[in-house]
Design a protein around this motif. Structure first.
Motif, mmCIF file in Angstrom:
data_model
loop_
_atom_site.group_PDB
_atom_site.id
_atom_site.type_symbol
_atom_site.label_atom_id
_atom_site.label_comp_id
_atom_site.label_asym_id
_atom_site.label_seq_id
_atom_site.Cartn_x
_atom_site.Cartn_y
_atom_site.Cartn_z
ATOM 1 N N SER A 1 1.028 -1.366 -0.148
ATOM 2 C CA SER A 1 -0.034 0.239 0.064
ATOM 3 C C SER A 1 0.847 1.356 0.002
ATOM 4 C CB SER A 1 -0.881 -0.006 1.052
ATOM 5 O OG SER A 1 -0.273 -0.037 2.376
ATOM 6 N N ASP A 2 2.152 1.176 0.585
ATOM 7 C CA ASP A 2 2.889 2.343 0.715
ATOM 8 C C ASP A 2 4.287 1.990 0.373
ATOM 9 O OD1 ASP A 2 3.879 4.736 1.026
ATOM 10 O OD2 ASP A 2 4.290 4.843 3.250
ATOM 11 N N PRO A 3 4.672 1.552 -1.116
ATOM 12 C CA PRO A 3 6.150 1.487 -1.421
ATOM 13 C C PRO A 3 6.991 2.363 -1.262
ATOM 14 C CG PRO A 3 4.557 1.797 -3.419
ATOM 15 C CD PRO A 3 3.496 1.756 -2.140
ATOM 16 N N ALA A 4 6.506 3.668 -1.206
ATOM 17 C CA ALA A 4 7.447 4.865 -1.068
ATOM 18 C C ALA A 4 8.224 4.670 0.156
ATOM 19 C CB ALA A 4 6.757 6.127 -1.063
ATOM 20 N N ALA A 5 7.671 3.815 1.225
ATOM 21 C CA ALA A 5 8.149 3.880 2.433
ATOM 22 C C ALA A 5 9.625 3.029 2.400
ATOM 23 C CB ALA A 5 7.394 3.098 3.525
ATOM 24 N N ILE A 6 9.731 2.202 1.296
ATOM 25 C CA ILE A 6 10.924 1.394 0.816
ATOM 26 C C ILE A 6 11.834 2.322 0.429
ATOM 27 C CG2 ILE A 6 12.006 -0.496 -0.283
ATOM 28 C CD1 ILE A 6 9.456 -1.913 -0.121
ATOM 29 N N LEU A 7 11.588 3.051 -0.846
ATOM 30 C CA LEU A 7 12.201 4.083 -1.382
ATOM 31 C C LEU A 7 13.059 5.044 -0.785
ATOM 32 C CD1 LEU A 7 10.055 4.404 -4.628
ATOM 33 C CD2 LEU A 7 11.879 2.744 -4.447
ATOM 34 N N ALA A 8 12.347 5.420 0.468
ATOM 35 C CA ALA A 8 12.772 6.582 1.120
ATOM 36 C C ALA A 8 13.757 6.189 2.221
ATOM 37 C CB ALA A 8 11.677 7.192 2.096
ATOM 38 N N ASP A 9 13.875 4.872 2.438
ATOM 39 C CA ASP A 9 14.851 4.291 3.315
ATOM 40 C C ASP A 9 16.107 3.831 2.585
ATOM 41 O OD1 ASP A 9 16.232 2.478 5.255
ATOM 42 O OD2 ASP A 9 14.630 2.485 6.525
ATOM 43 N N ARG A 10 17.146 4.505 2.739
ATOM 44 C CA ARG A 10 18.733 4.122 2.061
ATOM 45 C C ARG A 10 18.934 2.757 2.489
ATOM 46 N NH1 ARG A 10 22.410 9.529 1.612
ATOM 47 N NH2 ARG A 10 20.581 10.951 0.903
ATOM 48 N N MET B 1 22.348 3.908 -9.010
ATOM 49 C CA MET B 1 21.949 4.210 -7.662
ATOM 50 C C MET B 1 22.994 4.736 -6.591
ATOM 51 S SD MET B 1 18.959 2.386 -5.192
ATOM 52 C CE MET B 1 20.126 1.243 -4.052
ATOM 53 N N GLU B 2 23.971 3.962 -6.447
ATOM 54 C CA GLU B 2 25.019 4.145 -5.751
ATOM 55 C C GLU B 2 25.656 5.497 -5.997
ATOM 56 O OE1 GLU B 2 27.843 1.056 -5.601
ATOM 57 O OE2 GLU B 2 26.523 -0.341 -4.655
ATOM 58 N N ALA B 3 25.850 5.915 -7.451
ATOM 59 C CA ALA B 3 26.357 7.025 -7.960
ATOM 60 C C ALA B 3 25.365 8.208 -7.459
ATOM 61 C CB ALA B 3 26.490 7.029 -9.316
ATOM 62 N N LEU B 4 24.168 8.172 -7.560
ATOM 63 C CA LEU B 4 23.113 8.877 -7.180
ATOM 64 C C LEU B 4 23.177 9.433 -5.741
ATOM 65 C CD1 LEU B 4 19.976 8.350 -9.512
ATOM 66 C CD2 LEU B 4 21.464 10.215 -9.686
ATOM 67 N N GLU B 5 23.538 8.229 -4.929
ATOM 68 C CA GLU B 5 23.513 8.324 -3.556
ATOM 69 C C GLU B 5 24.672 9.180 -3.140
ATOM 70 O OE1 GLU B 5 23.287 4.652 -1.484
ATOM 71 O OE2 GLU B 5 20.946 4.355 -1.669
ATOM 72 N N GLY B 6 25.773 9.042 -3.755
ATOM 73 C CA GLY B 6 27.041 9.701 -3.453
ATOM 74 C C GLY B 6 26.731 11.264 -3.907
ATOM 75 N N ARG B 7 26.215 11.608 -5.071
ATOM 76 C CA ARG B 7 25.878 12.815 -5.583
ATOM 77 C C ARG B 7 24.864 13.565 -4.440
ATOM 78 N NH1 ARG B 7 24.871 12.464 -12.145
ATOM 79 N NH2 ARG B 7 27.016 11.742 -12.463
ATOM 80 N N LEU B 8 23.757 12.773 -3.993
ATOM 81 C CA LEU B 8 22.856 13.485 -2.882
ATOM 82 C C LEU B 8 23.555 13.574 -1.758
ATOM 83 C CD1 LEU B 8 20.082 14.095 -2.255
ATOM 84 C CD2 LEU B 8 19.667 11.724 -1.598
ATOM 85 N N ASP B 9 24.445 12.916 -1.242
ATOM 86 C CA ASP B 9 25.243 13.182 -0.072
ATOM 87 C C ASP B 9 26.285 14.607 -0.049
ATOM 88 O OD1 ASP B 9 24.236 10.904 1.222
ATOM 89 O OD2 ASP B 9 25.898 9.755 0.701
ATOM 90 N N ARG B 10 26.740 14.485 -1.289
ATOM 91 C CA ARG B 10 27.478 15.676 -1.372
ATOM 92 C C ARG B 10 26.732 17.094 -1.520
ATOM 93 N NH1 ARG B 10 30.279 12.177 -4.983
ATOM 94 N NH2 ARG B 10 29.225 13.123 -6.731
ATOM 95 N N LEU B 11 25.348 17.001 -2.300
ATOM 96 C CA LEU B 11 24.668 17.988 -2.327
ATOM 97 C C LEU B 11 23.943 18.490 -0.986
ATOM 98 C CD1 LEU B 11 22.966 20.032 -4.008
ATOM 99 C CD2 LEU B 11 21.199 18.199 -4.293
ATOM 100 N N GLU B 12 23.720 17.377 0.164
ATOM 101 C CA GLU B 12 23.002 17.628 1.315
ATOM 102 C C GLU B 12 24.213 18.356 1.943
ATOM 103 O OE1 GLU B 12 21.865 14.190 2.778
ATOM 104 O OE2 GLU B 12 19.934 14.388 1.858
ATOM 105 N N ALA C 1 20.209 -2.687 0.984
ATOM 106 C CA ALA C 1 20.101 -4.256 1.308
ATOM 107 C C ALA C 1 19.379 -4.937 0.130
ATOM 108 C CB ALA C 1 19.473 -4.200 2.554
ATOM 109 N N LEU C 2 18.435 -4.457 -0.386
ATOM 110 C CA LEU C 2 17.739 -4.942 -1.882
ATOM 111 C C LEU C 2 18.602 -4.833 -2.705
ATOM 112 C CD1 LEU C 2 14.331 -3.253 -1.266
ATOM 113 C CD2 LEU C 2 14.780 -5.631 -0.703
ATOM 114 N N VAL C 3 19.266 -4.135 -3.145
ATOM 115 C CA VAL C 3 20.214 -3.909 -4.163
ATOM 116 C C VAL C 3 21.342 -5.211 -3.911
ATOM 117 C CG1 VAL C 3 21.990 -2.553 -5.622
ATOM 118 C CG2 VAL C 3 19.848 -1.551 -4.971
#
Length: 227
Positions: A15-24, A50-61, A29-31
């Motif tokens: 019912s709420d798959p976004a809960a999985i996507l929001a949990d890094r 996805m790993e590359a995007l996570e790295g960019r997101l961390d740097r942006l934050e 673990a799924l990947v």
């Protein structure tokens, strides 16, 4: 084959798959599970992306947090200098103006010492006793402190030096030297600030607020001298 998840948890995730996507951590673990299932000879491009995007997101934050922190520090610094300027303007006469530097203005600026340094003869009676009197040419030596002297209008931020310790009246970690142009008919002068914090005055720091404070100080000083 029995379901690995309890029915309630499964229904909540569906019912709420976004809960999985929001949990890094969960997504990692799924990947990782998917890559392990695929085998060592198969590269999951989506997982790498996805790993590359996570790295960019961390740097942006991190950049975002740094910008916010810098803006907050700048706003806080402006408020501190504005309060100190009001303190300068509230002085009644020259004696009150000079006497308030160490007792009132220095605490407002969150520093330990604030001295007016003037090159003039000791017999000059127009200056209060709290003014540091030096012989002509001494300010240039103090500013240079064994190095090539900067331009006369430059503000100097540096680690506290032995040559200024007698003027501070105590050992400090960093200091700021603010030149004051009182006009051709008046002696050379500068403001000397001292802090116990080694990181308070560093050469890499901006000087806009200090320059503004020095300009206001100069105008108020000239007004008090003229009275």
């Amino acid at each position: 084959m029995n379901d690995a998840l309890e029915p309630e948890i499964r229904e909540r995730l569906i019912s709420d798959p976004a809960a999985i996507l929001a949990d890094r951590d969960l997504m990692r673990a799924l990947v990782a599970a998917r890559e392990a299932e695929a085998g060592a000879n198969v590269i999951d491009i989506r997982g790498r992306a996805m790993e590359a995007l996570e790295g960019r997101l961390d740097r942006l934050e991190a950049t975002h947090e740094s910008v916010i922190a810098a803006a907050y520090d700048n706003q806080s610094g402006m408020a501190i200098v504005h309060r100190a300027v009001i303190g300068l303007l509230e002085s009644a006469d020259l004696s009150d103006f000079i006497g308030a530097l160490q007792s009132d203005i220095a605490p407002l600026l969150r520093i330990e010492t604030l001295r007016l340094v003037v090159e003039t003869e000791p017999a000059m009676a127009t200056l209060p006793e709290d003014v540091v009197i030096l012989p002509q040419g001494m300010i240039e030596r103090i500013v240079a402190a064994g190095r090539r002297a900067p331009r006369g209008d430059d503000i100097v931020l540096r680690a506290a030096t032995a040559i200024t310790r007698p003027m501070h009246g105590r050992s400090l970690a960093s200091e700021a030297l603010l030149p004051l142009d009182l006009g051709a008919a008046r002696p050379r002068a500068m403001l000397l600030m001292g802090s116990a914090d080694a990181g308070r005055f560093q050469p890499s720091h901006g000087t806009d607020l200090l320059r503004f404070f020095a300009q206001v100080f100069r105008l108020v000083l000239l007004d008090r001298l003229a009275r």
